[in-house]
Enzyme design. Structure first.
Site, PDB file in Angstrom:
ATOM      1  CG  HIS A 145       0.641  -0.288  47.407  1.00  0.00           C
ATOM      2  ND1 HIS A 145       0.276  -0.622  46.070  1.00  0.00           N
ATOM      3  CD2 HIS A 145       0.570   1.227  47.391  1.00  0.00           C
ATOM      4  CE1 HIS A 145       0.447   0.520  45.149  1.00  0.00           C
ATOM      5  NE2 HIS A 145       0.480   1.574  45.943  1.00  0.00           N
ATOM      6  CG  HIS A 197       5.091   2.285  46.955  1.00  0.00           C
ATOM      7  ND1 HIS A 197       4.406   2.472  48.126  1.00  0.00           N
ATOM      8  CD2 HIS A 197       4.261   2.939  45.935  1.00  0.00           C
ATOM      9  CE1 HIS A 197       3.491   3.062  47.805  1.00  0.00           C
ATOM     10  NE2 HIS A 197       3.315   3.270  46.673  1.00  0.00           N
ATOM     11  CG  HIS A 218       4.482   8.526  45.130  1.00  0.00           C
ATOM     12  ND1 HIS A 218       5.229   7.569  45.826  1.00  0.00           N
ATOM     13  CD2 HIS A 218       3.263   7.964  44.965  1.00  0.00           C
ATOM     14  CE1 HIS A 218       4.553   6.678  45.857  1.00  0.00           C
ATOM     15  NE2 HIS A 218       3.382   6.903  45.345  1.00  0.00           N
ATOM     16  NE  ARG A 229      27.126   8.680  58.979  1.00  0.00           N
ATOM     17  CZ  ARG A 229      26.940   9.492  59.752  1.00  0.00           C
ATOM     18  NH1 ARG A 229      27.431  10.683  59.652  1.00  0.00           N
ATOM     19  NH2 ARG A 229      26.179   9.164  60.712  1.00  0.00           N
ATOM     20  CG  HIS A 252      -1.846  18.091  52.661  1.00  0.00           C
ATOM     21  ND1 HIS A 252      -1.994  18.599  53.809  1.00  0.00           N
ATOM     22  CD2 HIS A 252      -2.632  18.998  51.717  1.00  0.00           C
ATOM     23  CE1 HIS A 252      -2.886  19.531  53.580  1.00  0.00           C
ATOM     24  NE2 HIS A 252      -3.434  19.552  52.380  1.00  0.00           N
ATOM     25  CG  HIS A 253       1.130  13.097  48.906  1.00  0.00           C
ATOM     26  ND1 HIS A 253      -0.048  13.810  49.123  1.00  0.00           N
ATOM     27  CD2 HIS A 253       1.341  12.032  48.947  1.00  0.00           C
ATOM     28  CE1 HIS A 253      -0.819  12.686  49.096  1.00  0.00           C
ATOM     29  NE2 HIS A 253      -0.062  11.505  48.952  1.00  0.00           N
ATOM     30  CG  ASP A 275      -0.975   8.621  44.377  1.00  0.00           C
ATOM     31  OD1 ASP A 275      -1.309   7.776  43.568  1.00  0.00           O
ATOM     32  OD2 ASP A 275      -0.577   8.630  45.352  1.00  0.00           O
ATOM     33  N   GLY A 311      -3.171   8.069  48.501  1.00  0.00           N
ATOM     34  CA  GLY A 311      -3.607   8.971  47.297  1.00  0.00           C
ATOM     35  C   GLY A 311      -4.026  10.223  47.587  1.00  0.00           C
TER      36      GLY A 311
END
Length: 385
Positions: A145, A197, A218, A229, A252-253, A275, A311
């Site tokens: 973003h 995010h 996500h 902690r 992959h993500h 996404d 994405g």
């Protein structure tokens, strides 16, 4: 009265009195676009018999930035037409087009354009509303973003974005100023709020759930994670029964071991999402996400010029297949892409094979790819044999 009887060797059923399960063999009877009967056995007179694979509810994707070369925020009528008429190829029968971070006024204008063009679209995948992923995000966890447009969720900004009534899901960072009040206002307006995010602590994420947030965008991507902690968003997503972690299962993500952890820790709460960016369904090359270029490589997800993941190129039927390949029970894998997101978005008429539900169905082959897709009982994709 339009009627349809489908029989199959395996059917994913969602009974009213129990969990989603696989019935073998089974059948679904449809009248005027609605499921009127579903059960075990193979009654005579079937219009369609599926000798292999799996008959499942139509897939529901809550996060689609684009597909087939089109970015939803500025696709125009031609692009929207292609996306809604071709998404059935992937088994998706309902979706939330997703608009990423932009100035509030720009997003508001995109929402107005979308409101005006939706009535012009042909039959295809249902548009359930719009998912706004930003601009109320953390600069520390911005991902792909544009940091220049990130801002606090002021009452004025929230009010502007709610004007069209199209917004059904908002991803935000709960640590931003005014975020908890914004969550309460959004949920009061019937909008699903997702934490994402975000650099929030687990405690701040729990406070967001207290205010009404019910999803995490996500999981593990662009958020504070798991530290023994200093627990963050991902920890709270896994342990808080109120929260539904979205999972981009392109391998992959999130790695396979971590994906297994998500399904085990958040059993019955996982929401599979793509996404997908405009590069999805396209060959390697340069495409666009939120007005900025992204590159689709030969292997892996699309990337910004600085190497940031932007994405995915994932299909939702592929995500279901990946989950099953990781050892997730087929009923649970399908549930994560059907009933769970449908219920979360307030559409209990979707995402299930049960009497009274919309006749949105997909035949997944042995490779879990969509072969045939029905929406309201009408075959809109017939790629199988």
């Amino acid at each position: 009265m339009a009627s349809l009887l489908i029989t199959a060797e395996r059917v994913i059923m969602t009974p009213a009195d129990g969990p989603t399960r696989v019935v073998s063999p089974g059948y679904v009877r449809v009248e005027d676009g609605v499921i009127t009967e579903a059960g075990e056995g193979v009654p005579s007179g079937a219009d369609v018999h599926l000798a292999d694979g799996l008959l499942a509810p139509g897939l529901v994707d809550l996060q689609v930035n684009g597909f087939f070369g089109h970015d939803m925020v500025d696709a125009g009528e031609t692009g929207w037409r292609e996306v809604v008429t071709r998404l059935p190829e992937t088994g998706v029968t309902s979706f939330l087009p997703t608009f990423i971070t932009a100035p509030v006024a720009t997003q508001a204008e995109a929402l107005r354009r979308t409101r005006d063009l939706l009535p012009k679209l042909p039959p295809g995948t249902r548009v359930l509303g719009v998912h706004l992923e930003g601009p109320f995000l953390s600069e520390k966890r911005k991902g792909a973003h544009n940091a220049a447009h990130l801002t606090d969720p002021t009452p004025e900004a929230v009010g502007t974005l709610l004007e069209t009534g199209l917004v059904k899901l908002v991803t935000l960072a709960p640590e931003r100023n005014g975020a908890l009040d914004a969550i309460r206002r959004l949920t009061g307006a019937g909008v699903l709020v997702s934490v994402g995010h975000s650099d929030a602590t687990a405690a701040q994420t729990a406070a967001a759930a207290d205010a009404g947030a019910r999803k995490v965008t996500h999981i593990f991507n662009a958020q504070s994670g798991v530290h023994h902690r200093d627990p963050g968003v991902a920890v709270q997503a896994l342990i808080d029964d109120r929260l539904h972690p979205g999972l981009i299962l392109d391998l992959h993500h999130v790695g396979p071991e971590t994906a297994r952890l998500v399904f085990r820790a958040a059993a019955g709460r996982v929401v599979l999402v793509t996404d997908a960016a405009s590069a999805a369904g396209m060959p390697p090359g340069t495409y666009e996400l939120g007005g900025e270029p992204i590159t689709m490589p030969e292997q892996g997800p699309p990337l910004r010029a600085d190497g940031t993941i932007a994405g995915s190129g994932l299909r939702l039927d592929e995500a279901v297949g990946n989950a099953i390949g990781l050892g997730v029970d087929p009923a649970a894998a399908v549930d994560a892409a059907t009933r769970v997101p449908a219920d979360l978005i307030g559409r209990p008429d979707l995402g299930r094979i049960a009497p009274g539900a919309a006749a949105d169905l997909v035949w997944l082959g042995p490779d879990h790819r969509a072969r045939t897709t029905w929406i309201n009982g009408q075959e809109l994709f017939g790629g199988g044999s």
